[in-house]
Motif scaffolding. Structure first.
Motif, PDB file in Angstrom:
ATOM      1  N   LEU A  57     -45.322  67.412  82.179  1.00  0.00           N
ATOM      2  CA  LEU A  57     -44.449  68.346  81.481  1.00  0.00           C
ATOM      3  C   LEU A  57     -43.010  67.841  81.415  1.00  0.00           C
ATOM      4  N   ALA A  58     -42.681  66.884  82.263  1.00  0.00           N
ATOM      5  CA  ALA A  58     -41.372  66.236  82.243  1.00  0.00           C
ATOM      6  C   ALA A  58     -41.572  64.817  82.738  1.00  0.00           C
ATOM      7  N   ASN A  59     -40.781  63.888  82.210  1.00  0.00           N
ATOM      8  CA  ASN A  59     -40.987  62.481  82.579  1.00  0.00           C
ATOM      9  C   ASN A  59     -40.015  61.973  83.629  1.00  0.00           C
ATOM     10  N   SER A  60     -39.157  62.866  84.137  1.00  0.00           N
ATOM     11  CA  SER A  60     -38.208  62.428  85.160  1.00  0.00           C
ATOM     12  C   SER A  60     -37.620  63.636  85.872  1.00  0.00           C
ATOM     13  N   VAL A  61     -37.037  63.374  87.039  1.00  0.00           N
ATOM     14  CA  VAL A  61     -36.333  64.431  87.762  1.00  0.00           C
ATOM     15  C   VAL A  61     -35.180  64.953  86.914  1.00  0.00           C
ATOM     16  N   ALA A  62     -34.530  64.038  86.193  1.00  0.00           N
ATOM     17  CA  ALA A  62     -33.397  64.431  85.351  1.00  0.00           C
ATOM     18  C   ALA A  62     -33.834  65.406  84.258  1.00  0.00           C
ATOM     19  N   ALA A  63     -35.025  65.189  83.693  1.00  0.00           N
ATOM     20  CA  ALA A  63     -35.522  66.086  82.654  1.00  0.00           C
ATOM     21  C   ALA A  63     -35.812  67.478  83.213  1.00  0.00           C
ATOM     22  N   VAL A  64     -36.380  67.522  84.410  1.00  0.00           N
ATOM     23  CA  VAL A  64     -36.626  68.813  85.063  1.00  0.00           C
ATOM     24  C   VAL A  64     -35.299  69.528  85.308  1.00  0.00           C
ATOM     25  N   GLU A  65     -34.316  68.790  85.793  1.00  0.00           N
ATOM     26  CA  GLU A  65     -33.017  69.381  86.088  1.00  0.00           C
ATOM     27  C   GLU A  65     -32.341  69.891  84.811  1.00  0.00           C
ATOM     28  N   ALA A  66     -32.454  69.140  83.728  1.00  0.00           N
ATOM     29  CA  ALA A  66     -31.847  69.563  82.469  1.00  0.00           C
ATOM     30  C   ALA A  66     -32.462  70.870  81.974  1.00  0.00           C
ATOM     31  N   TYR A  67     -33.771  70.997  82.119  1.00  0.00           N
ATOM     32  CA  TYR A  67     -34.450  72.221  81.699  1.00  0.00           C
ATOM     33  C   TYR A  67     -34.008  73.394  82.573  1.00  0.00           C
ATOM     34  N   ALA A  68     -33.938  73.155  83.883  1.00  0.00           N
ATOM     35  CA  ALA A  68     -33.509  74.207  84.804  1.00  0.00           C
ATOM     36  C   ALA A  68     -32.079  74.643  84.496  1.00  0.00           C
ATOM     37  N   GLU A  69     -31.215  73.702  84.190  1.00  0.00           N
ATOM     38  CA  GLU A  69     -29.832  74.048  83.863  1.00  0.00           C
ATOM     39  C   GLU A  69     -29.753  74.881  82.586  1.00  0.00           C
ATOM     40  N   THR A  70     -30.608  74.576  81.615  1.00  0.00           N
ATOM     41  CA  THR A  70     -30.650  75.369  80.379  1.00  0.00           C
ATOM     42  C   THR A  70     -31.032  76.809  80.682  1.00  0.00           C
ATOM     43  N   LEU A  71     -32.021  76.987  81.546  1.00  0.00           N
ATOM     44  CA  LEU A  71     -32.436  78.338  81.925  1.00  0.00           C
ATOM     45  C   LEU A  71     -31.299  79.088  82.608  1.00  0.00           C
TER      46      LEU A  71
END
Length: 275
Positions: free
Chosen positions: A220-234
């Protein structure tokens, strides 16, 4: 008279501490706080159902019992799952109306004779999408004011595979066969949902961070950074629900962004127990 409500916790001590460290509150504490925002006059007590608590004789002091979510896996046979199911059986016997989110639904289902299993599609991360009511659900007071299709906050890796005898499926989605249900057992009635009407988007963001490795393993995400970016958007959308650009980017609407819409099932349950 103010409502007297009991919020039931099914997290272990380690799980509670982990969640407090990450999000500032254990699941049951978040649940109680959400109920206080809906009904500031409610008198709320809490209990952990996996620590041998016995308040059977005191259950009738409450107008409603609400089961918070947790990582408990009700398809497994453990001391914790047996204790949780036993506690729910006592709630049914007492005849006090009950409600549960996520694990709460699964605890009630198992206690009444149903079966849970790991979710075929893997972990549900962030949101349950395209939830639709069944024919029974369209007429049920639990889902009053919900549209014909909606999205809700959700984080879970298991589902109710078979409802108990006499239970009514009220809503479903493509990958989750039971998103909402009514369960009657013994003297009691339980309304539950597989999703989380009690959680805001910042809580979902923290859950995604805590389970970042699982999110990446599922592709669902290809990196820790991508997960963090999604969380920050939320988190940004939670702070400013008027950010329609962000709501569009993550594919949600006011059923998710506005607390009054996210919490519909909780509001409907409290209306039910007041009647």
């Amino acid at each position: 008279m103010p409502l007297r409500l009991l919020v039931v916790d099914s997290e272990t001590a380690d799980q509670k501490n982990e969640r407090r460290n990450a999000s500032g509150a254990a699941s049951y504490e978040t649940y109680a706080e959400t109920l206080r925002t809906i009904d500031p006059d409610a008198v709320i007590e809490t209990v952990c159902c996996i620590e041998g608590a016995d308040i059977s004789g005191a259950l009738t002091r409450f107008q409603g019992v609400l089961f918070a979510g947790s990582p408990i896996q009700m398809h497994k046979q453990t001391d914790e799952t047996r204790a949780a199911a036993d506690f729910m059986t006592r709630v049914f016997s007492a005849g006090v109306p009950a409600f549960g989110s996520c694990a709460g639904l699964q605890i009630a289902a198992v206690a009444a004779g149903g079966v849970c299993k790991p979710r075929d599609a893997g972990m549900q991360v962030g949101f349950a999408r395209d939830i639709v009511p069944t024919e029974d659900g369209r007429r049920h007071p639990l889902l009053q004011d919900r549209p014909q299709v909606w999205t809700a906050p959700a984080m879970h890796s298991s589902v109710v595979d078979r409802l108990p005898p006499g239970a009514i499926r009220l809503a479903q989605s493509k990958a989750t066969p039971t998103e909402a249900a009514e369960i009657r057992f013994g003297n009691g009635v339980f309304w539950g949902v597989q999703y989380h009407p009690e959680l805001d988007l910042s809580e979902i963001a923290q859950s995604i961070r805590r389970q970042s490795e699982d999110v990446r393993e599922q592709g669902l995400a290809n990196s820790v950074a991508a997960v963090e970016a999604y969380a920050e958007t939320l988190e940004t959308l939670n702070a400013d629900p008027g950010r329609h650009d962000l709501a569009w980017q993550i594919g949600v609407d006011e059923e998710v962004t506005l607390a009054s819409r996210r919490q519909v099932e909780l509001v409907n349950f409290l209306r039910f127990v007041r009647a």
